[in-house]
Write an enzyme that holds these catalytic residues in place. Structure first.
Site, PDB file in Angstrom:
ATOM      1  N   ALA A 103     -29.762 -15.491  12.692  1.00 22.40           N
ATOM      2  CA  ALA A 103     -28.492 -15.408  12.005  1.00 22.40           C
ATOM      3  C   ALA A 103     -27.650 -16.597  13.238  1.00 22.40           C
ATOM      4  O   ALA A 103     -27.054 -16.959  14.290  1.00 22.40           O
ATOM      5  CB  ALA A 103     -27.668 -14.856  13.555  1.00 22.40           C
ATOM      6  N   CYS A 104     -28.172 -18.225  12.978  1.00 22.19           N
ATOM      7  CA  CYS A 104     -27.899 -18.901  13.026  1.00 22.19           C
ATOM      8  C   CYS A 104     -26.602 -19.843  13.237  1.00 22.19           C
ATOM      9  O   CYS A 104     -26.260 -20.900  13.638  1.00 22.19           O
ATOM     10  CB  CYS A 104     -28.953 -20.297  13.188  1.00 22.19           C
ATOM     11  SG  CYS A 104     -30.605 -19.964  13.994  1.00 22.19           S
TER      12      CYS A 104
END
Length: 270
Positions: free
Chosen positions: A114-115
């Site tokens: 989830a960057c």
């Protein structure tokens, strides 16, 4: 509480400007290598303890196995053939006929980080593993407000170190079914899910409470496991909210005292 999950270290304790050397309890952080049929596929930084549960939960939430039936064997590797010292390695032996593609796992791990590369891509990747959760569970506001204290009372290592996250699974009446601690909140969630997987316990009427915030990774694991209600002490991320709404998960944040924020699925809360 496992003794190998905490260790004593000498520190300088400063109070009111005065420093005194003292021994203090510190949480242990070590790598765990996860193998599938002998092939290394991931290294996770975790707190030792419940490693088989962690590996089982990881296998489910990362798409290696779809159910307990897909796991043929689950063992902690040892230094010698005759029951030597336990190593920081767990090998998952898949059941006959179960296949696994390591390149798919790499895509899942990239998405679960989830960057912010692409939230839509993360949700699309998750949709290949999970579906919208159809659960009739209803939970009262009073029960939800009681959960943080109940989870805290189960955190023996946190009480001594102050440095661990926790995850707990409750039923709709607030009864704690299982709780686990770890340096990573996602590891604590995997340990809890892994325990339920190994026990063949239902998750479609469970409430998951995590310490700290809720990120995409936490909601991803809940969606794959089929957990309908996720709560947290702190706030959510935008992608966590989108994931909850996409997969019909009730998401409750800032569950403290008499208050809470409901970002998705408010109809399940009485």
């Amino acid at each position: 509480m496992r003794q190998d999950s905490i260790s004593s270290r000498t520190i300088l304790r400063v109070r009111d400007g005065q420093g005194v050397e003292a021994d203090d309890w510190v949480v242990v952080e070590e790598p765990l290598e996860i193998r599938v049929d002998g092939t290394s596929i991931a290294v996770i930084m975790r707190t030792p303890g419940h490693d088989l549960e962690l590996a089982a939960g990881f296998a489910l939430t990362e798409g290696i196995a779809r159910s307990a039936a897909d796991i043929g064997t689950l063992r902690q590797c040892r230094s010698g053939p005759e029951g030597g010292e336990a190593l920081n390695v767990v090998d998952i032996g898949l059941a006959p006929g179960v296949s696994f593609r390591s390149d798919t796992l790499r895509r899942n791990l990239m998405a679960s980080a989830a960057c912010g590369l692409c939230g839509k891509a993360s949700l699309e990747a998750l949709a290949t593993q999970a579906r919208r959760i159809d659960s009739a569970i209803r939970v009262s506001r009073e029960v939800l407000q009681s959960l943080p204290d109940r989870l805290l009372r189960s955190q023996a290592s946190f009480e001594r170190t102050g440095a661990l996250h926790a995850a707990g699974l409750f039923d709709s009446e607030g009864v704690l079914r299982v709780s686990r601690e770890d340096v990573g909140r996602h590891n604590a969630v995997d340990k809890v899910i892994g325990r339920c997987l190994l026990d063949d316990a239902r998750l479609d009427e469970a409430v998951l409470l995590v310490s700290g915030r809720t990120s995409f990774e936490i909601l991803q694991k809940a969606a794959v496991a089929g957990i309908p209600v996720v709560c947290a002490i702190s706030g959510p991320t935008t992608l966590a909210i989108e994931t909850a709404r996409t997969f019909n998960i009730t998401l409750v944040n800032f569950l403290r005292g008499r208050g809470m924020n409901i970002a998705a699925g408010a109809e399940r809360i009485v």
